[in-house]
Motif scaffolding. Structure first.
Motif, PDB file in Angstrom:
ATOM      1  N   VAL A   1       0.844  -1.197   0.000  1.00  0.00           N
ATOM      2  CA  VAL A   1       0.000   0.000   0.000  1.00  0.00           C
ATOM      3  C   VAL A   1       0.876   1.243   0.000  1.00  0.00           C
ATOM      4  O   VAL A   1       1.900   1.291   0.696  1.00  0.00           O
ATOM      5  CB  VAL A   1      -0.922   0.021   1.244  1.00  0.00           C
ATOM      6  N   SER A   2       0.483   2.249  -0.766  1.00  0.00           N
ATOM      7  CA  SER A   2       1.222   3.497  -0.803  1.00  0.00           C
ATOM      8  C   SER A   2       0.270   4.675  -0.980  1.00  0.00           C
ATOM      9  O   SER A   2      -0.777   4.551  -1.610  1.00  0.00           O
ATOM     10  CB  SER A   2       2.229   3.508  -1.955  1.00  0.00           C
ATOM     11  N   ARG A   3       0.664   5.826  -0.441  1.00  0.00           N
ATOM     12  CA  ARG A   3      -0.087   7.043  -0.699  1.00  0.00           C
ATOM     13  C   ARG A   3       0.346   7.672  -2.018  1.00  0.00           C
ATOM     14  O   ARG A   3      -0.234   8.649  -2.466  1.00  0.00           O
ATOM     15  CB  ARG A   3       0.127   8.042   0.436  1.00  0.00           C
ATOM     16  N   SER A   4       1.392   7.094  -2.648  1.00  0.00           N
ATOM     17  CA  SER A   4       1.919   7.613  -3.905  1.00  0.00           C
ATOM     18  C   SER A   4       1.499   6.723  -5.064  1.00  0.00           C
ATOM     19  O   SER A   4       0.685   5.812  -4.908  1.00  0.00           O
ATOM     20  CB  SER A   4       3.448   7.738  -3.814  1.00  0.00           C
ATOM     21  N   GLY A   5       2.086   6.978  -6.237  1.00  0.00           N
ATOM     22  CA  GLY A   5       1.698   6.265  -7.440  1.00  0.00           C
ATOM     23  C   GLY A   5       2.514   5.011  -7.675  1.00  0.00           C
ATOM     24  O   GLY A   5       3.267   4.547  -6.821  1.00  0.00           O
ATOM     25  N   VAL A   6       2.378   4.452  -8.882  1.00  0.00           N
ATOM     26  CA  VAL A   6       2.989   3.178  -9.230  1.00  0.00           C
ATOM     27  C   VAL A   6       3.622   3.302 -10.612  1.00  0.00           C
ATOM     28  O   VAL A   6       3.182   4.113 -11.431  1.00  0.00           O
ATOM     29  CB  VAL A   6       1.932   2.043  -9.196  1.00  0.00           C
ATOM     30  N   THR A   7       4.678   2.510 -10.859  1.00  0.00           N
ATOM     31  CA  THR A   7       5.329   2.514 -12.162  1.00  0.00           C
ATOM     32  C   THR A   7       4.954   1.261 -12.948  1.00  0.00           C
ATOM     33  O   THR A   7       4.467   0.270 -12.392  1.00  0.00           O
ATOM     34  CB  THR A   7       6.859   2.562 -12.018  1.00  0.00           C
ATOM     35  N   GLN A   8       5.208   1.297 -14.265  1.00  0.00           N
ATOM     36  CA  GLN A   8       4.873   0.168 -15.125  1.00  0.00           C
ATOM     37  C   GLN A   8       5.613  -1.095 -14.689  1.00  0.00           C
ATOM     38  O   GLN A   8       5.026  -2.179 -14.605  1.00  0.00           O
ATOM     39  CB  GLN A   8       5.215   0.498 -16.577  1.00  0.00           C
ATOM     40  N   LYS A   9       6.921  -0.969 -14.399  1.00  0.00           N
ATOM     41  CA  LYS A   9       7.690  -2.144 -13.997  1.00  0.00           C
ATOM     42  C   LYS A   9       7.220  -2.664 -12.644  1.00  0.00           C
ATOM     43  O   LYS A   9       7.226  -3.875 -12.407  1.00  0.00           O
ATOM     44  CB  LYS A   9       9.178  -1.794 -13.932  1.00  0.00           C
ATOM     45  N   GLY A  10       6.797  -1.764 -11.767  1.00  0.00           N
ATOM     46  CA  GLY A  10       6.238  -2.197 -10.495  1.00  0.00           C
ATOM     47  C   GLY A  10       5.002  -3.049 -10.695  1.00  0.00           C
ATOM     48  O   GLY A  10       4.808  -4.072 -10.024  1.00  0.00           O
ATOM     49  N   VAL A  11       4.143  -2.642 -11.636  1.00  0.00           N
ATOM     50  CA  VAL A  11       2.933  -3.413 -11.946  1.00  0.00           C
ATOM     51  C   VAL A  11       3.290  -4.778 -12.513  1.00  0.00           C
ATOM     52  O   VAL A  11       2.700  -5.803 -12.157  1.00  0.00           O
ATOM     53  CB  VAL A  11       2.034  -2.629 -12.924  1.00  0.00           C
ATOM     54  N   GLU A  12       4.298  -4.819 -13.394  1.00  0.00           N
ATOM     55  CA  GLU A  12       4.698  -6.085 -14.005  1.00  0.00           C
ATOM     56  C   GLU A  12       5.224  -7.068 -12.950  1.00  0.00           C
ATOM     57  O   GLU A  12       4.846  -8.251 -12.941  1.00  0.00           O
ATOM     58  CB  GLU A  12       5.775  -5.831 -15.054  1.00  0.00           C
ATOM     59  N   LEU A  13       6.091  -6.596 -12.062  1.00  0.00           N
ATOM     60  CA  LEU A  13       6.635  -7.484 -11.036  1.00  0.00           C
ATOM     61  C   LEU A  13       5.562  -7.901 -10.035  1.00  0.00           C
ATOM     62  O   LEU A  13       5.572  -9.035  -9.550  1.00  0.00           O
ATOM     63  CB  LEU A  13       7.797  -6.809 -10.313  1.00  0.00           C
ATOM     64  N   ALA A  14       4.647  -7.004  -9.713  1.00  0.00           N
ATOM     65  CA  ALA A  14       3.563  -7.352  -8.792  1.00  0.00           C
ATOM     66  C   ALA A  14       2.716  -8.476  -9.368  1.00  0.00           C
ATOM     67  O   ALA A  14       2.288  -9.385  -8.649  1.00  0.00           O
ATOM     68  CB  ALA A  14       2.706  -6.127  -8.507  1.00  0.00           C
ATOM     69  N   SER A  15       2.477  -8.436 -10.672  1.00  0.00           N
ATOM     70  CA  SER A  15       1.730  -9.516 -11.320  1.00  0.00           C
ATOM     71  C   SER A  15       2.504 -10.828 -11.251  1.00  0.00           C
ATOM     72  O   SER A  15       1.932 -11.896 -10.993  1.00  0.00           O
ATOM     73  CB  SER A  15       1.456  -9.141 -12.780  1.00  0.00           C
ATOM     74  N   ARG A  16       3.799 -10.744 -11.434  1.00  0.00           N
ATOM     75  CA  ARG A  16       4.646 -11.942 -11.414  1.00  0.00           C
ATOM     76  C   ARG A  16       4.684 -12.603 -10.046  1.00  0.00           C
ATOM     77  O   ARG A  16       4.655 -13.823  -9.930  1.00  0.00           O
ATOM     78  CB  ARG A  16       6.051 -11.553 -11.846  1.00  0.00           C
ATOM     79  N   PHE A  17       4.745 -11.788  -8.978  1.00  0.00           N
ATOM     80  CA  PHE A  17       4.905 -12.324  -7.628  1.00  0.00           C
ATOM     81  C   PHE A  17       3.587 -12.453  -6.877  1.00  0.00           C
ATOM     82  O   PHE A  17       3.566 -12.918  -5.737  1.00  0.00           O
ATOM     83  CB  PHE A  17       5.858 -11.437  -6.818  1.00  0.00           C
ATOM     84  N   GLY A  18       2.485 -12.033  -7.482  1.00  0.00           N
ATOM     85  CA  GLY A  18       1.195 -12.128  -6.812  1.00  0.00           C
ATOM     86  C   GLY A  18       1.001 -11.087  -5.732  1.00  0.00           C
ATOM     87  O   GLY A  18       0.420 -11.380  -4.680  1.00  0.00           O
ATOM     88  N   VAL A  19       1.477  -9.862  -5.972  1.00  0.00           N
ATOM     89  CA  VAL A  19       1.354  -8.777  -5.000  1.00  0.00           C
ATOM     90  C   VAL A  19       0.193  -7.874  -5.374  1.00  0.00           C
ATOM     91  O   VAL A  19       0.115  -7.383  -6.502  1.00  0.00           O
ATOM     92  CB  VAL A  19       2.656  -7.948  -4.924  1.00  0.00           C
TER      93      VAL A  19
END
Length: 288
Positions: free
Chosen positions: A232-250
């Protein structure tokens, strides 16, 4: 676990300086106490971290853990911090066979207060998807309210990031530092040290991680290494962050402020049990 020698070199998180305000009046103002700390691993210089110095032993252990330079807590034998020479010496029983190769491969990241990932850690081929944790919307709102009781350094001095280990709406541990990656490394170090019975809090049951910083690839990677699948963050997200989150189930919760947030990879994990009423302009912003 074998005995571990651990120093306790604490310094204040803030210092005071003289300032003049917009009225021309002098006063004392607290500012964040940023300090360099050079990390040595078995006498090998690794990196210099810029930090508040609030918990330097946990910071350097967590840094080595998250960089893949310390594979097992059992290998750790000593951590000593000496602020007179601004250095931290870590002694382990084993070093990675490819240490020099790892140190020679550096990826410059978007992380403030760190900015380097060693050994192509972003590939992270050894990590498998994490167990899915559900997050009720009501729990998220309760957590955001409780976090208002923290951020002591930020409230008095600004210029720092905060990170928290949480169990649903309960804040288990909270750290502030000049860089969000210093804060997450400190929590990772505390998590390991607590498991060894050396200080720290009982954070092994944490299932959610909060940060005031943006959700970049290296932030997702570090939290996944800690075995936590909600970020959880009060800030934004990057494209690579989204890709890795999908990979690791976050599950990513970005721009979490008040009753607003943006959930990514929510699937059936986000439970909408506290949908707020729409206010004038909310629908227009959603369409935009």
């Amino acid at each position: 676990m074998p005995s571990l020698s651990l120093s306790r070199a604490r310094l204040p998180a803030t210092v005071e300086v003289d300032v003049v305000d917009e009225y021309g009046e002098p006063r004392r103002q607290a500012i964040a106490a940023e300090r360099p700390l050079t990390l040595y691993l078995n006498r090998r210089e690794i990196v210099t971290l810029m930090t508040l110095g609030a918990d330097p032993e946990a910071l350097v252990v967590g840094y080595l853990r998250n960089q893949g330079l310390l594979g097992a807590l059992e290998d750790l034998t000593a951590v000593h911090v000496d602020w007179e020479v601004e250095a931290a010496a870590v002694v382990t029983r084993h070093l990675p066979d490819d240490l020099e190769a790892r140190l020679g491969q550096r990826t410059v990241t978007t992380g403030c207060g760190q900015g380097t990932v060693f050994g192509r850690l972003l590939e992270a081929t050894a990590l498998t998807p994490l167990p899915a944790t559900q997050l009720p919307q009501s729990v998220l709102y309760a957590l955001l309210e409780r976090l208002n009781d923290f951020n002591e350094t930020y409230k008095s001095a600004g210029a720092v990031h905060g990170c928290a280990l949480c169990r649903q709406a309960e804040v288990l541990d909270f750290v502030e530092d000049v860089g969000r990656h210093n804060a997450v490394d400190t929590l990772a170090g505390r998590q390991w040290l607590a498991a060894a019975g050396v200080g720290g809090v009982a954070s092994a049951s944490a299932d959610l991680f909060y940060t005031t910083g943006r959700l970049t690839s290296e932030m997702v990677l570090k939290v996944a290494q800690m075995g936590i699948s909600v970020l959880v963050s009060r800030s934004g997200v990057t494209q690579k962050g989204v890709e890795l989150a999908s990979r690791f189930g976050v599950l990513l919760i970005a721009r979490a402020k008040g009753r607003h947030f943006q959930a990514i990879h929510a699937d059936a994990r986000l439970v909408l049990d506290a949908v707020p009423p729409r206010r004038p302009g909310d629908r227009a912003r959603a369409k935009a």
